[in-house]
Design a protein around this motif. Sequence first.
Motif, PDB file in Angstrom:
ATOM      1  N   ARG A   1       4.620 -10.428 -14.865  1.00  0.00           N
ATOM      2  CA  ARG A   1       4.132 -11.176 -16.028  1.00  0.00           C
ATOM      3  C   ARG A   1       5.147 -12.247 -16.451  1.00  0.00           C
ATOM      4  O   ARG A   1       4.767 -13.354 -16.847  1.00  0.00           O
ATOM      5  CB  ARG A   1       3.860 -10.224 -17.195  1.00  0.00           C
ATOM      6  CG  ARG A   1       2.605  -9.396 -17.001  1.00  0.00           C
ATOM      7  CD  ARG A   1       2.489  -8.324 -18.063  1.00  0.00           C
ATOM      8  NE  ARG A   1       1.343  -7.466 -17.844  1.00  0.00           N
ATOM      9  CZ  ARG A   1       0.191  -7.535 -18.521  1.00  0.00           C
ATOM     10  NH1 ARG A   1       0.048  -8.400 -19.488  1.00  0.00           N
ATOM     11  NH2 ARG A   1      -0.802  -6.715 -18.237  1.00  0.00           N
TER      12      ARG A   1
ATOM     13  N   ARG B   1       7.439 -11.333  -4.477  1.00  0.00           N
ATOM     14  CA  ARG B   1       7.634  -9.880  -4.384  1.00  0.00           C
ATOM     15  C   ARG B   1       9.035  -9.567  -3.843  1.00  0.00           C
ATOM     16  O   ARG B   1       9.733  -8.696  -4.360  1.00  0.00           O
ATOM     17  CB  ARG B   1       6.570  -9.226  -3.487  1.00  0.00           C
ATOM     18  CG  ARG B   1       5.138  -9.510  -3.890  1.00  0.00           C
ATOM     19  CD  ARG B   1       4.178  -8.490  -3.309  1.00  0.00           C
ATOM     20  NE  ARG B   1       4.346  -7.211  -3.979  1.00  0.00           N
ATOM     21  CZ  ARG B   1       3.788  -6.892  -5.130  1.00  0.00           C
ATOM     22  NH1 ARG B   1       2.998  -7.729  -5.744  1.00  0.00           N
ATOM     23  NH2 ARG B   1       4.016  -5.709  -5.664  1.00  0.00           N
TER      24      ARG B   1
ATOM     25  N   ARG C   1       2.343  -1.113  -9.126  1.00  0.00           N
ATOM     26  CA  ARG C   1       1.255  -1.044  -8.153  1.00  0.00           C
ATOM     27  C   ARG C   1       1.732  -0.543  -6.789  1.00  0.00           C
ATOM     28  O   ARG C   1       0.946   0.000  -6.010  1.00  0.00           O
ATOM     29  CB  ARG C   1       0.631  -2.435  -7.941  1.00  0.00           C
ATOM     30  CG  ARG C   1       0.083  -3.122  -9.179  1.00  0.00           C
ATOM     31  CD  ARG C   1      -1.171  -2.425  -9.668  1.00  0.00           C
ATOM     32  NE  ARG C   1      -1.820  -3.167 -10.751  1.00  0.00           N
ATOM     33  CZ  ARG C   1      -1.363  -3.275 -11.988  1.00  0.00           C
ATOM     34  NH1 ARG C   1      -0.245  -2.653 -12.315  1.00  0.00           N
ATOM     35  NH2 ARG C   1      -2.022  -3.950 -12.905  1.00  0.00           N
ATOM     36  N   ASP C   2       3.019  -0.782  -6.496  1.00  0.00           N
ATOM     37  CA  ASP C   2       3.536  -0.512  -5.143  1.00  0.00           C
ATOM     38  C   ASP C   2       4.817   0.316  -5.190  1.00  0.00           C
ATOM     39  O   ASP C   2       5.631   0.256  -4.276  1.00  0.00           O
ATOM     40  CB  ASP C   2       3.838  -1.842  -4.436  1.00  0.00           C
ATOM     41  CG  ASP C   2       4.915  -2.649  -5.155  1.00  0.00           C
ATOM     42  OD1 ASP C   2       5.143  -2.409  -6.367  1.00  0.00           O
ATOM     43  OD2 ASP C   2       5.555  -3.504  -4.508  1.00  0.00           O
TER      44      ASP C   2
ATOM     45  N   ARG D   1      -8.733  -8.487 -11.344  1.00  0.00           N
ATOM     46  CA  ARG D   1      -7.343  -8.107 -11.014  1.00  0.00           C
ATOM     47  C   ARG D   1      -7.318  -6.971 -10.003  1.00  0.00           C
ATOM     48  O   ARG D   1      -6.523  -6.971  -9.070  1.00  0.00           O
ATOM     49  CB  ARG D   1      -6.581  -7.715 -12.281  1.00  0.00           C
ATOM     50  CG  ARG D   1      -6.063  -8.917 -13.007  1.00  0.00           C
ATOM     51  CD  ARG D   1      -4.755  -8.605 -13.687  1.00  0.00           C
ATOM     52  NE  ARG D   1      -4.914  -7.816 -14.896  1.00  0.00           N
ATOM     53  CZ  ARG D   1      -3.993  -7.002 -15.361  1.00  0.00           C
ATOM     54  NH1 ARG D   1      -2.872  -6.819 -14.708  1.00  0.00           N
ATOM     55  NH2 ARG D   1      -4.200  -6.347 -16.475  1.00  0.00           N
TER      56      ARG D   1
ATOM     57  N   ASP E   1      -5.403  -7.269  -6.612  1.00  0.00           N
ATOM     58  CA  ASP E   1      -4.258  -6.371  -6.396  1.00  0.00           C
ATOM     59  C   ASP E   1      -4.480  -5.444  -5.193  1.00  0.00           C
ATOM     60  O   ASP E   1      -3.536  -5.079  -4.496  1.00  0.00           O
ATOM     61  CB  ASP E   1      -3.989  -5.520  -7.657  1.00  0.00           C
ATOM     62  CG  ASP E   1      -3.543  -6.359  -8.859  1.00  0.00           C
ATOM     63  OD1 ASP E   1      -3.220  -7.548  -8.678  1.00  0.00           O
ATOM     64  OD2 ASP E   1      -3.533  -5.821  -9.987  1.00  0.00           O
TER      65      ASP E   1
ATOM     66  N   ARG F   1      -4.653  -7.774  -1.441  1.00  0.00           N
ATOM     67  CA  ARG F   1      -3.598  -8.656  -0.918  1.00  0.00           C
ATOM     68  C   ARG F   1      -2.951  -8.020   0.312  1.00  0.00           C
ATOM     69  O   ARG F   1      -2.969  -6.794   0.478  1.00  0.00           O
ATOM     70  CB  ARG F   1      -2.568  -8.966  -2.012  1.00  0.00           C
ATOM     71  CG  ARG F   1      -1.789  -7.767  -2.447  1.00  0.00           C
ATOM     72  CD  ARG F   1      -0.799  -8.090  -3.563  1.00  0.00           C
ATOM     73  NE  ARG F   1      -0.139  -6.900  -3.997  1.00  0.00           N
ATOM     74  CZ  ARG F   1       0.055  -6.546  -5.267  1.00  0.00           C
ATOM     75  NH1 ARG F   1      -0.354  -7.318  -6.251  1.00  0.00           N
ATOM     76  NH2 ARG F   1       0.668  -5.421  -5.559  1.00  0.00           N
TER      77      ARG F   1
END
Length: 211
Positions: free
Chosen positions: A44, A92, A114-115, A164, A168, A171
């Motif tokens: 963000r 990333r 998320r990862d 989103r 998400d 990708r």
Amino acid sequence: MTKNVNGGMTVAIDGPAAAGKGTVAKAVAAHFGFAHLDTGLLYRAVAAKTLKGMDAEEAAQTLAPVDLEDPSLRNPDVAQEASKVAVIPAVRAALVRFQRSFAARAGGAVLDGRDIGTVICPDAPVKLFITASPEVRAQRRFAELSGKGIEITYETVLDDVKQRDMRDMSRDQAPLKPADDAKQIDTTEMAIEDAVAAAVALVEAKLADRG
Ligand code: DC
């Protein structure tokens, strides 16, 4: 990497937007006295800078702790943009080292994102994947945003959540998905306190295992 050579405990919590992972992460961190990192804030903060015209990779490489304190980071336009900059491999990559060193803190750390269980901390001893239906998540996010005085409709929030999720999950790099060894918790019909209790119990069991 995040092997806990320092004896600390790393708790990795992943899941889609507004599933309750932030609440669970904060509660687990408070319960055990671990540090907590909301990794979505990193994306963000990069997004807030690109919305002001900065190049995304440069924004990620020059991110400073003060950038995470900007109250506008919670706004829906920043969330959408965060999901867009999160697709860029160089963005990333620029954020990996900070997250891994946070995860390796001696006093224990909880990271949500998320990862975390798949890419950032694949060796984390506790991994959770927290989900809920898109409608329930949109309802929660709508209540949260309305409570802050942000004017938005439920339909717009639901649309945002679905867009989103799609971005998400699809990708190429570090897509949103549960790690093979993650414990899944669906909060669609579960009180958040029960999700917290389940998470605390898992961490307790892992700490007891270690003796
Ligand atoms: O958790 P959040 O809603 O604040 O995250 C905002 C966006 O940042 C999310 O849509 C995708 C991205 N993100 C990511 O790609 N990897 C993370 N570990 C955390 C967030």
